[in-house]
Scaffold this motif. Structure first.
Motif, PDB file in Angstrom:
ATOM      1  N   GLN A  57      95.767  22.566 -85.253  1.00  0.00           N
ATOM      2  CA  GLN A  57      94.978  23.216 -84.205  1.00  0.00           C
ATOM      3  C   GLN A  57      95.670  24.518 -83.813  1.00  0.00           C
ATOM      4  O   GLN A  57      96.872  24.563 -83.574  1.00  0.00           O
ATOM      5  N   THR A  60      91.457  27.433 -82.921  1.00  0.00           N
ATOM      6  CA  THR A  60      90.311  26.634 -83.366  1.00  0.00           C
ATOM      7  C   THR A  60      90.788  25.196 -83.583  1.00  0.00           C
ATOM      8  O   THR A  60      91.987  24.947 -83.744  1.00  0.00           O
ATOM      9  N   PRO A  61      89.875  24.237 -83.598  1.00  0.00           N
ATOM     10  CA  PRO A  61      90.272  22.832 -83.756  1.00  0.00           C
ATOM     11  C   PRO A  61      90.957  22.575 -85.094  1.00  0.00           C
ATOM     12  O   PRO A  61      90.743  23.283 -86.077  1.00  0.00           O
ATOM     13  N   ALA A  65      90.920  16.843 -84.714  1.00  0.00           N
ATOM     14  CA  ALA A  65      89.698  16.978 -83.922  1.00  0.00           C
ATOM     15  C   ALA A  65      88.463  16.623 -84.741  1.00  0.00           C
ATOM     16  O   ALA A  65      87.450  16.167 -84.202  1.00  0.00           O
ATOM     17  N   ALA A  66      88.552  16.828 -86.047  1.00  0.00           N
ATOM     18  CA  ALA A  66      87.432  16.499 -86.932  1.00  0.00           C
ATOM     19  C   ALA A  66      87.478  15.054 -87.406  1.00  0.00           C
ATOM     20  O   ALA A  66      86.589  14.610 -88.134  1.00  0.00           O
ATOM     21  N   ASN A  67      88.519  14.319 -86.988  1.00  0.00           N
ATOM     22  CA  ASN A  67      88.682  12.915 -87.385  1.00  0.00           C
ATOM     23  C   ASN A  67      88.601  12.770 -88.905  1.00  0.00           C
ATOM     24  O   ASN A  67      87.883  11.909 -89.433  1.00  0.00           O
ATOM     25  N   SER A 173      82.883  18.743 -92.047  1.00  0.00           N
ATOM     26  CA  SER A 173      82.655  18.053 -90.773  1.00  0.00           C
ATOM     27  C   SER A 173      81.882  18.954 -89.812  1.00  0.00           C
ATOM     28  O   SER A 173      81.810  20.171 -89.996  1.00  0.00           O
ATOM     29  N   GLN A 174      81.337  18.352 -88.774  1.00  0.00           N
ATOM     30  CA  GLN A 174      80.637  19.132 -87.757  1.00  0.00           C
ATOM     31  C   GLN A 174      81.594  20.096 -87.068  1.00  0.00           C
ATOM     32  O   GLN A 174      81.256  21.257 -86.820  1.00  0.00           O
ATOM     33  N   VAL A 175      82.802  19.620 -86.774  1.00  0.00           N
ATOM     34  CA  VAL A 175      83.797  20.476 -86.118  1.00  0.00           C
ATOM     35  C   VAL A 175      84.150  21.661 -87.003  1.00  0.00           C
ATOM     36  O   VAL A 175      84.163  22.809 -86.560  1.00  0.00           O
ATOM     37  N   THR A 178      81.052  24.104 -87.392  1.00  0.00           N
ATOM     38  CA  THR A 178      80.507  24.794 -86.222  1.00  0.00           C
ATOM     39  C   THR A 178      81.559  25.444 -85.334  1.00  0.00           C
ATOM     40  O   THR A 178      81.255  26.380 -84.606  1.00  0.00           O
ATOM     41  N   LYS A 179      82.795  24.934 -85.376  1.00  0.00           N
ATOM     42  CA  LYS A 179      83.839  25.477 -84.514  1.00  0.00           C
ATOM     43  C   LYS A 179      84.801  26.421 -85.235  1.00  0.00           C
ATOM     44  O   LYS A 179      85.455  27.233 -84.594  1.00  0.00           O
TER      45      LYS A 179
END
Length: 205
Positions: A57, A60-61, A65-67, A173-175, A178-179
Motif C-alpha cells: 500500500q 493506492t491500496p 486490500a484486494a484480499n 480485482s475490484q480494488v 478501480t482504485k
C-alpha cells in the motif's frame, strides 16, 4: 488493463510468462467457499501478507486490500495441476521456514525491511532457477498437461508462482481495477481524442 497488457506486465516482473493453467478463462463464477479449496483462513491471511510485500500500500491500496489471498486459494485449487499445487504449497512452507531460520520469527512477525530483504533474495533466486531449468519462456495460458504427475518437466520456482498470482489477482480485482487503474464502465461512448498526461494511470477494461 487488457489481459494482454497484464500478461506482459507479469512476464516483465517475473521473467517468465504466466504459468496459470486455465486461469485466464476463470471469470464470472459464483463465489467459492474457502472450505472447497486447499487453504484455510490462516493460509489466506499469510498469502495476503506475502502479497503485500509484492504490491504494498502506498497512496493506492495494496495486495491485502484486494484480499488476493482468497483469490489465490481458489485459483491454485481450481486451475493448477497437482504438481503445480504441490510446488506452490511447499513454497509457502519454505518461506515460513526461511523466516524462522534467517530471522528467528514467523513471516507475519517480520519487519517491513526483513520481508523485503527476504523477497528480494527469493526473486533473484527464482529468476536464476527458472533460467537454469529452462522454464523461463513458459506458455502464456499454461498447459495443464505440462506439469501432470509423472512428468519430468521442471516446475517454475515457487516464488515465481506467488509473484505471478499476486499480480494477476490484484489487477483483476475490484480494488486493483478501480482504485489503482483508471476505470470506465462499458458500455460507454468512444472518444478517440481523450486527453492523456504523462504519468496517468493505465486503463482497466
Amino acid at each position: 488493463m487488457e489481459r494482454r497488457e497484464l500478461l506482459k506486465l507479469i512476464a516483465t516482473a517475473t521473467g517468465t510468462a504466466l504459468f496459470a493453467g486455465n486461469v485466464l478463462a476463470y471469470t464470472d463464477v459464483p463465489a467459492v467457499p474457502l472450505s472447497d479449496t486447499l487453504f484455510n483462513e490462516k493460509d489466506v491471511a499469510s498469502l495476503n501478507e506475502m502479497g503485500e510485500v509484492i504490491i504494498p500500500q502506498t497512496d493506492t491500496p495494496g495486495a491485502k486490500a484486494a484480499n488476493v489471498g482468497a483469490t489465490m486459494a481458489v485459483l491454485v485449487t481450481d486451475c493448477y495441476t497437482p504438481l503445480l499445487q504441490k510446488t506452490f504449497l511447499d513454497g509457502i512452507k519454505k518461506i515460513s521456514s526461511l523466516s524462522q531460520s534467517r530471522f528467528n520469527k514467523q513471516f507475519v512477525q517480520l519487519t517491513k525491511q526483513e520481508r523485503e530483504t527476504l523477497f528480494n533474495d527469493l526473486d533473484v533466486e527464482a529468476k536464476a532457477a527458472n533460467l537454469a531449468n529452462g522454464v523461463y519462456q513458459g506458455v502464456e495460458t499454461g498447459k495443464p498437461s505440462q506439469w501432470e504427475p509423472g512428468t519430468d518437466e521442471p516446475t517454475p520456482h515457487y516464488f515465481t508462482l506467488l509473484k505471478q498470482l499476486t499480480l494477476y489477482c490484484f489487477f483483476t480485482s475490484q480494488v486493483g481495477a478501480t482504485k489503482v487503474l483508471r476505470y470506465v464502465a462499458i458500455p460507454g461512448r468512444y472518444d478517440g481524442a481523450f486527453p492523456y498526461k504523462k504519468g496517468d494511470k493505465a486503463w482497466a477494461t
